[in-house]
Design a protein around this motif. Structure first.
Motif, PDB file in Angstrom:
ATOM      1  N   UNK A 190       9.664  -7.489 -11.289  1.00  0.00           N
ATOM      2  CA  UNK A 190      10.267  -7.334  -9.957  1.00  0.00           C
ATOM      3  C   UNK A 190      10.236  -5.880  -9.518  1.00  0.00           C
ATOM      4  N   UNK A 191      10.579  -4.986 -10.430  1.00  0.00           N
ATOM      5  CA  UNK A 191      10.584  -3.551 -10.107  1.00  0.00           C
ATOM      6  C   UNK A 191       9.172  -3.052  -9.801  1.00  0.00           C
ATOM      7  N   UNK A 192       8.208  -3.467 -10.595  1.00  0.00           N
ATOM      8  CA  UNK A 192       6.834  -3.017 -10.395  1.00  0.00           C
ATOM      9  C   UNK A 192       6.283  -3.509  -9.056  1.00  0.00           C
ATOM     10  N   UNK A 193       6.562  -4.753  -8.734  1.00  0.00           N
ATOM     11  CA  UNK A 193       6.075  -5.322  -7.477  1.00  0.00           C
ATOM     12  C   UNK A 193       6.705  -4.618  -6.276  1.00  0.00           C
ATOM     13  N   UNK A 196       5.382  -1.145  -5.726  1.00  0.00           N
ATOM     14  CA  UNK A 196       4.026  -1.143  -5.176  1.00  0.00           C
ATOM     15  C   UNK A 196       4.006  -1.552  -3.710  1.00  0.00           C
ATOM     16  N   UNK A 197       4.902  -2.472  -3.333  1.00  0.00           N
ATOM     17  CA  UNK A 197       4.968  -2.945  -1.957  1.00  0.00           C
ATOM     18  C   UNK A 197       6.434  -3.194  -1.608  1.00  0.00           C
ATOM     19  N   UNK A 198       7.079  -2.270  -0.927  1.00  0.00           N
ATOM     20  CA  UNK A 198       8.507  -2.409  -0.608  1.00  0.00           C
ATOM     21  C   UNK A 198       8.842  -3.640   0.220  1.00  0.00           C
ATOM     22  N   UNK A 199       7.838  -4.268   0.811  1.00  0.00           N
ATOM     23  CA  UNK A 199       8.085  -5.489   1.581  1.00  0.00           C
ATOM     24  C   UNK A 199       8.009  -6.742   0.717  1.00  0.00           C
ATOM     25  N   UNK A 200       7.601  -6.582  -0.536  1.00  0.00           N
ATOM     26  CA  UNK A 200       7.414  -7.731  -1.421  1.00  0.00           C
ATOM     27  C   UNK A 200       8.542  -7.803  -2.452  1.00  0.00           C
ATOM     28  N   UNK A 201       8.951  -9.029  -2.762  1.00  0.00           N
ATOM     29  CA  UNK A 201      10.036  -9.273  -3.709  1.00  0.00           C
ATOM     30  C   UNK A 201       9.607 -10.312  -4.728  1.00  0.00           C
ATOM     31  N   UNK A 202      10.183 -10.218  -5.908  1.00  0.00           N
ATOM     32  CA  UNK A 202       9.847 -11.177  -6.952  1.00  0.00           C
ATOM     33  C   UNK A 202      10.302 -12.583  -6.554  1.00  0.00           C
TER      34      UNK A 202
END
Length: 449
Positions: A190-193, A196-202
């Motif tokens: 979740x942290x890595x995603x 990389x993309x602040x608009x994306x969530x796990x």
């Protein structure tokens, strides 16, 4: 209830609001209006030779087709299928009919979490009176355990919702993410995603009772116990409850959860454009993705639910339900015949063909079911993962005899922890206190731990 491509499982995933079902123990005796019909297979067969009509309340679309097939095989019987509302909308009407002593259907579709409320208030027929206890080995342990309440069997399981992690492989590939197998790995992913993309969530989560109880179940929690129908113990700070809350707090505290309500238009959009990358949810979900997120066909895959310990295989049920015979029914033998046909006989295949995830062991283990390759999921044999999850469900879970009401106040308690980005443990404690207060008001003896 069978999962269908477009409708089924919103009722298990969406928390009911504003529902208080007048569950005083005296008011719910419910046994005065119906007949006392019981009987074995021969009695049921004889009843089918007489002209009769039964009414079935159900929202699963496959029930209409099952009724048509049943009528074809039993031309003396008319089955009236009524959609009295989905989930809680139906339960309100059902409870009102029970209290009034008339107006209830012969058969009703009831989700597993709601079943104890009706069974322990003596509103449902005990299916052992028809010999249906002999079907125990035909169902998964978790679904049979959900209908085996006290000393009776109060429904036949229809569908099930063993949990899995549905993930967007295209997103994982784009950001070089590894499919997590533990919750610690899930948080790291979740942290890595999100970095990389602040608009994306796990994933998304705004607080949902069905999800929370399933996650507590998977963590080994057993927060609810009921003895002798009226003595209830609630401990939403047991080891499993705290394990879930402490883990999920890490996602909530670090803004790693999309604040997007499930089943909203925004949610479907996020599942389609990759900004919501996983769903930890029941096995009824594939059809909903296929119909609701067609633009992501080929992107999604299914993996086992992450666990708290590497190498563990713990899972839980999320949604699903069965079908019960009301005590008010004056045609219980025919109702029993329909129940058997729908959930143990030929009706199971009709439900599967409509996109349902079965609870019957034979169907789950059939070569055809296990070997199904889903085009939507990139040709993956998704049922291999989902059936394994059904086998890995942690045993021993039970719901409250007033779970419907308890779930309805989740948003006012635990939901506030989500809204305030507070401690989910505090929300669980508030939920426990409010639930216990209600139970005591209704005549139960509720002990908090």
């Amino acid at each position: 209830m069978k999962a269908t491509p477009s409708t089924l499982r919103r009722t298990a995933a969406v928390v009911a609001t504003g529902l208080a079902l007048s569950l005083t123990l005296a008011a719910c005796s419910g046994g005065g209006a119906g007949s006392a019909e019981t009987g074995n297979a021969d009695d049921i067969a004889a009843a089918l030779k007489e002209k009769s009509t039964i009414t079935v309340w159900a929202w699963a679309p496959a029930v209409e087709d099952i009724a048509t097939a049943f009528e074809k095989e039993n031309p003396n019987v008319t089955v009236k299928v009524v959609n009295a509302g989905t989930g809680n909308d139906q339960y309100i009407k059902l409870q009102n009919a029970i209290k009034a002593g008339s107006g209830a259907p012969d058969v009703a579709q009831i989700e597993y979490y709601a079943l104890p409320q009706f069974a322990l208030s003596d509103s449902l027929a005990d299916l052992t009176d028809f010999g249906f206890d002999e079907y125990a080995s035909e169902y998964t342990d978790s679904t049979w355990g959900s209908v085996n309440i006290g000393d009776g069997i109060y429904a036949l399981p229809q569908d099930s919702g063993p949990m899995a992690m549905f993930y967007n492989k295209a997103v994982f590939d784009q950001y070089g993410l590894t499919v997590p197998t533990t919750w610690d790995e899930y948080i790291a992913t979740a942290e890595k995603l999100h970095t990389a993309n602040p608009d994306a969530y796990i994933t998304n989560d705004t607080g949902d009772a069905g999800f929370a109880t399933s996650m507590i179940w998977q963590a080994g929690g057993q927060p609810y116990t009921t003895k002798d129908s009226t003595d209830v113990t609630i401990n939403l700070q047991d080891e499993g409850s705290k394990k879930f809350a402490d883990t999920w707090n890490q996602l909530l505290d670090n803004d790693l959860l999309a604040a997007t309500p499930s089943w909203s238009d925004e949610w479907y959009k996020g599942l389609g454009d990759g900004t919501i990358a996983t769903l930890n949810i029941g096995a009824w979900m594939p059809g909903n993705l296929e119909s609701g997120v067609p633009e992501a066909a080929g992107d999604w895959r299914v993996a086992p639910l992450p666990t708290y310990t590497a190498g563990d295989t713990a899972s839980a049920e999320n949604g699903g339900g069965g079908d019960a015979i009301l005590k008010q029914s004056k045609n219980k033998l025919v109702a029993a015949a329909f129940l058997q046909y729908m959930n143990e006989g030929e009706g199971t295949q009709i439900s599967i063909d409509a996109g349902g995830f079965p609870s019957t062991v034979a169907d789950l283990n059939s070569d055809e079911f296990l070997g199904y390759e889903s085009d939507y999921f990139g040709g993956q044999k998704i049922n291999e993962v989902l059936v394994q999850s059904a086998e890995d469900v942690v045993p021993g879970w039970s719901y409250l005899p007033f779970q419907v009401y308890s779930n309805s106040i989740f948003s006012d308690t635990v939901g506030q922890s989500y809204a305030d980005k507070g401690d989910i443990n505090e929300g669980l404690t508030a939920w426990q206190k409010a639930t216990a207060s209600y139970g005591n008001e209704q005549g139960f003896t509720v002990t908090e731990k």
